[in-house]
Design a protein around this motif. Structure first.
Motif, mmCIF file in Angstrom:
data_model
loop_
_atom_site.group_PDB
_atom_site.id
_atom_site.type_symbol
_atom_site.label_atom_id
_atom_site.label_comp_id
_atom_site.label_asym_id
_atom_site.label_seq_id
_atom_site.Cartn_x
_atom_site.Cartn_y
_atom_site.Cartn_z
ATOM 1 N N ILE A 165 -0.559 12.747 -0.459
ATOM 2 C CA ILE A 165 -0.524 13.376 -1.686
ATOM 3 C C ILE A 165 -1.121 14.989 -1.466
ATOM 4 C CG2 ILE A 165 -0.783 11.503 -3.194
ATOM 5 C CD1 ILE A 165 -3.953 12.240 -3.158
ATOM 6 N N ASP A 166 -0.895 15.829 -2.355
ATOM 7 C CA ASP A 166 -1.169 17.216 -2.216
ATOM 8 C C ASP A 166 -2.758 17.544 -2.800
ATOM 9 O OD1 ASP A 166 -0.857 17.956 -4.777
ATOM 10 O OD2 ASP A 166 1.252 18.495 -4.349
ATOM 11 N N LEU A 167 -3.288 18.626 -2.637
ATOM 12 C CA LEU A 167 -4.455 18.700 -2.974
ATOM 13 C C LEU A 167 -4.587 18.825 -4.443
ATOM 14 C CD1 LEU A 167 -7.552 19.347 -1.890
ATOM 15 C CD2 LEU A 167 -6.985 21.648 -1.611
ATOM 16 N N ASN A 168 -3.601 19.296 -5.134
ATOM 17 C CA ASN A 168 -3.736 19.341 -6.526
ATOM 18 C C ASN A 168 -3.360 18.040 -7.218
ATOM 19 O OD1 ASN A 168 -2.056 22.114 -5.463
ATOM 20 N ND2 ASN A 168 -3.753 22.775 -6.989
ATOM 21 N N THR A 169 -2.828 17.254 -6.598
ATOM 22 C CA THR A 169 -2.836 15.940 -7.235
ATOM 23 C C THR A 169 -3.814 14.786 -7.035
ATOM 24 O OG1 THR A 169 -0.221 15.690 -6.639
ATOM 25 C CG2 THR A 169 -1.393 13.675 -6.701
ATOM 26 N N PHE A 170 -4.733 15.366 -5.748
ATOM 27 C CA PHE A 170 -5.736 14.730 -5.635
ATOM 28 C C PHE A 170 -6.818 14.952 -6.636
ATOM 29 C CE2 PHE A 170 -10.301 15.514 -4.007
ATOM 30 C CZ PHE A 170 -10.672 14.335 -3.507
ATOM 31 N N GLN A 184 0.853 -1.241 0.041
ATOM 32 C CA GLN A 184 0.006 -0.011 -0.007
ATOM 33 C C GLN A 184 0.864 1.297 0.122
ATOM 34 O OE1 GLN A 184 -2.562 -0.406 3.573
ATOM 35 N NE2 GLN A 184 -4.121 -1.206 2.424
ATOM 36 N N GLU A 185 1.910 1.383 0.833
ATOM 37 C CA GLU A 185 2.643 2.406 0.984
ATOM 38 C C GLU A 185 3.581 2.625 -0.295
ATOM 39 O OE1 GLU A 185 2.431 4.882 3.324
ATOM 40 O OE2 GLU A 185 1.064 3.521 4.034
ATOM 41 N N LEU A 186 3.907 1.572 -1.211
ATOM 42 C CA LEU A 186 4.294 1.779 -2.399
ATOM 43 C C LEU A 186 3.654 2.343 -3.409
ATOM 44 C CD1 LEU A 186 6.680 -1.549 -2.376
ATOM 45 C CD2 LEU A 186 7.380 0.959 -2.202
ATOM 46 N N LEU A 187 2.291 2.060 -3.268
ATOM 47 C CA LEU A 187 1.436 2.492 -4.392
ATOM 48 C C LEU A 187 1.029 4.087 -3.827
ATOM 49 C CD1 LEU A 187 -1.469 -0.419 -4.574
ATOM 50 C CD2 LEU A 187 0.743 0.131 -6.074
ATOM 51 N N TRP A 188 0.855 4.352 -2.784
ATOM 52 C CA TRP A 188 0.562 5.817 -2.276
ATOM 53 C C TRP A 188 1.753 6.738 -2.809
ATOM 54 C CZ3 TRP A 188 -3.401 8.324 -0.863
ATOM 55 C CH2 TRP A 188 -4.477 7.832 -0.176
ATOM 56 N N ARG A 189 3.016 6.102 -2.851
ATOM 57 C CA ARG A 189 4.343 7.058 -3.131
ATOM 58 C C ARG A 189 4.185 7.159 -4.722
ATOM 59 N NH1 ARG A 189 9.817 4.237 -1.524
ATOM 60 N NH2 ARG A 189 8.795 4.445 0.412
ATOM 61 N N ALA A 190 3.500 5.864 -5.405
ATOM 62 C CA ALA A 190 3.797 6.145 -6.803
ATOM 63 C C ALA A 190 2.653 7.045 -7.165
ATOM 64 C CB ALA A 190 3.200 4.648 -7.224
ATOM 65 N N VAL A 231 3.332 8.223 -11.181
ATOM 66 C CA VAL A 231 3.643 6.960 -11.899
ATOM 67 C C VAL A 231 2.230 6.612 -12.224
ATOM 68 C CG1 VAL A 231 4.215 4.562 -11.774
ATOM 69 C CG2 VAL A 231 5.498 6.297 -10.461
ATOM 70 N N PHE A 232 1.245 6.865 -11.370
ATOM 71 C CA PHE A 232 -0.330 6.643 -11.420
ATOM 72 C C PHE A 232 -0.831 7.903 -11.789
ATOM 73 C CE2 PHE A 232 0.259 3.169 -8.289
ATOM 74 C CZ PHE A 232 -0.067 1.968 -9.289
ATOM 75 N N GLN A 233 -1.601 8.003 -13.066
ATOM 76 C CA GLN A 233 -2.250 9.175 -13.565
ATOM 77 C C GLN A 233 -3.683 9.129 -13.046
ATOM 78 O OE1 GLN A 233 -0.301 7.063 -15.787
ATOM 79 N NE2 GLN A 233 1.153 8.870 -14.950
ATOM 80 N N VAL A 234 -4.318 7.994 -12.992
ATOM 81 C CA VAL A 234 -5.607 7.927 -12.491
ATOM 82 C C VAL A 234 -6.043 7.097 -11.382
ATOM 83 C CG1 VAL A 234 -8.062 7.223 -13.449
ATOM 84 C CG2 VAL A 234 -6.145 8.044 -15.379
ATOM 85 N N LEU A 235 -7.045 7.792 -10.458
ATOM 86 C CA LEU A 235 -7.604 6.779 -9.394
ATOM 87 C C LEU A 235 -9.080 6.879 -9.486
ATOM 88 C CD1 LEU A 235 -9.143 6.973 -6.393
ATOM 89 C CD2 LEU A 235 -6.909 5.784 -6.489
ATOM 90 N N SER A 236 -9.441 5.433 -9.875
ATOM 91 C CA SER A 236 -10.792 5.146 -10.009
ATOM 92 C C SER A 236 -11.281 4.133 -9.180
ATOM 93 C CB SER A 236 -11.003 4.508 -11.526
ATOM 94 O OG SER A 236 -10.722 5.593 -12.487
#
Length: 476
Positions: A365-370, A299-305, A310-315
């Motif tokens: 993550i920051d607000l803009n990344t969210f 999980q922590e590695l995915l959060w870092r990515a 590295v990830f562009q989309v959160l669905s």
């Protein structure tokens, strides 16, 4: 006549790039002004102390699809789009599943009939390709792309759904020729079959064995293979619902080589673990999805990515099966078998609050990344930007006003998905949308749904411009 239909006054407006204190003026369903001192409007919302964010774009949801593993989809466009809106999402992109020997056009018409008169927010469609014949790829697909169906999904696993590498290459070539984006469910079917057969023979069939059938290398191998196929054709692809850090590393490797490879992950991989599935009896079925959740270190590695691009989309990868009853996940009882439970979890309403609370609130993550991963990037990748996914003059007035201090305990009773469980039962979050606006119309206010069924409209997608790539990957 007033100058604006709606003014949102005094809030902090956030996009993927900027954070600024200003008013938002809305006229005719569009944003027409971003400045200070707006007041002549039919309706004014005081957003002091609140955040004004673009309405979310949930670009991976399953709504009213055919039965899977013999279990009925309990969702429909009315309930699921209402739930999405209550969680701050104003655009969804569900899938049209092509049955074999059925034309794509016929399948699309069926899904328009399901959505029309029910959806309360706007929607586009992806198309799942199960039978990529020469006629489909050479005639139907080009015509549909012209009509705004520009994204196509292929599976590398599942009986009756997976297509082989040669077929995937043909789909990628058609996508390159006609300007479509291909989404890939990347898990190695041969490995899954082999491991599942060994587990079955050993009598290791309880739900805790599910992740033993699909360990990280199964996802890593298929992800690398999908990237290779796309590199050979020289076409962009998007790897959906990435659960494994090993698969994520393949995406990072590809992007740092300049390949147009995009990644999507989901809340279930950031909040659930293999321990949830390993609970005794049927309880683990509430958390079972494909690929499976991994461990807390993963999980922590995915959060870092996610934070590093590295990830562009959160669905959400929302799937609405019931838990109990003859149409639920437990239908193949009395003893649970890891191969008999339909994978998939609901999450269309909880997606944004979970990510806001645990991502922004805990400074992962920051607000803009969210905003970028939940709204702007999916709108760009799937050809809906700048109409959707941002706050800008000329964009649709799709907005969510967030109270960043609002405390909510998630439970199935307070959600709107018309289900008998949520995998996020008891999760405590800080931050929830208190008003949601779709094309200038307030559709949810203080938890009360104001939208009328059928007000949502179909969105024809443009061919996405993915050069340069959305987001930038950096070394871990």
């Amino acid at each position: 006549m007033t100058e604006y239909d709606l003014v949102i006054r005094g809030g902090t407006v956030v996009t993927a790039a900027d954070t600024v204190r200003c008013d938002v003026g809305v006229k005719g369903g569009r944003i027409v002004a971003l400045t200070e001192g707006l007041d002549t409007a039919d309706e004014v919302i005081d957003a002091s102390g609140k955040l004004v964010l673009p309405g979310g774009v949930d670009s991976h949801v399953h709504i009213d699809e055919p039965p899977f593993y013999g279990v009925k989809d309990a969702g429909e466009f009315g309930t699921d789009t209402t739930a999405a809106a209550c969680g701050g999402t104003t655009t969804v992109i569900p899938f049209v599943r092509q049955d074999r020997e059925c034309s794509l056009r016929t399948a699309i018409q069926d899904y328009h009939a399901k959505a029309g008169g029910r959806a309360v927010i706007d929607y586009a469609f992806h198309i799942i390709l199960l039978d990529p014949t020469d006629q489909v790829l050479g005639q139907e697909m080009p015509a549909l792309i012209e009509d705004g169906y520009t994204s196509y999904k292929v599976f590398m696993t599942y009986d009756g759904i997976a297509i082989n590498d040669g077929e995937i290459l043909k789909v990628l070539e058609a996508a390159k020729t006609h300007g479509a984006i291909v989404m890939v469910h990347a898990e190695s079917d041969h490995c899954i079959r082999h491991l599942a057969a060994k587990l079955d023979a050993a009598g290791a069939t309880s739900l805790e064995n599910y992740q033993r059938m699909a360990p990280q290398p199964v996802e890593r191998e298929a992800t690398h293979r999908a990237i290779t196929l796309a590199e050979i054709v020289d076409v962009p692809i998007l790897l959906v619902h990435v659960s494994a850090a090993e698969a994520m590393e393949q995406i990072r490797w590809a992007r740092n080589r300049g390949l147009k490879v995009y990644g999507e992950t989901c809340p279930q991989y950031l909040f659930l673990t293999d321990d949830h599935i390993a609970q005794p009896g049927w309880e683990g079925a509430k958390y079972l999805c494909a690929p499976p959740p991994r461990d807390t270190a993963n999980q922590e590695l995915l959060w870092r990515a996610l934070a590093r691009g590295v990830f562009q989309v959160l669905s959400s990868d929302h799937c609405s099966s019931l838990f109990e009853g003859p149409d639920g996940k437990t239908a193949h009882g009395p003893d649970p078998h890891f191969r008999h439970v339909p994978p998939g979890v609901p999450g269309i309403e909880a997606r944004l609050p979970l990510m806001f609370s645990e991502g922004v609130g805990k400074k992962r993550i920051d607000l803009n990344t969210f905003v970028a991963v939940t709204a702007t990037n999916p709108a760009k990748i799937y050809g809906l930007y700048p109409r959707k996914g941002t706050i800008a003059v000329g964009a649709d007035a799709d907005l969510a006003i967030w109270d960043p201090e609002k405390d909510v305990t998630i439970s199935v009773d307070m959600l709107h998905e018309n289900l008998d469980f949520t995998p996020y039962e008891g999760f405590e979050v800080k931050g929830w949308p208190v008003a949601v606006i779709s094309r200038g119309e307030i559709v949810v206010r203080d938890g009360v749904v104001l939208a009328k069924p059928g007000r949502g409209t179909f969105l024809a997608c443009e061919r996405a411009d993915l050069t340069p790539p959305v987001g930038t990957a950096v070394a871990s």
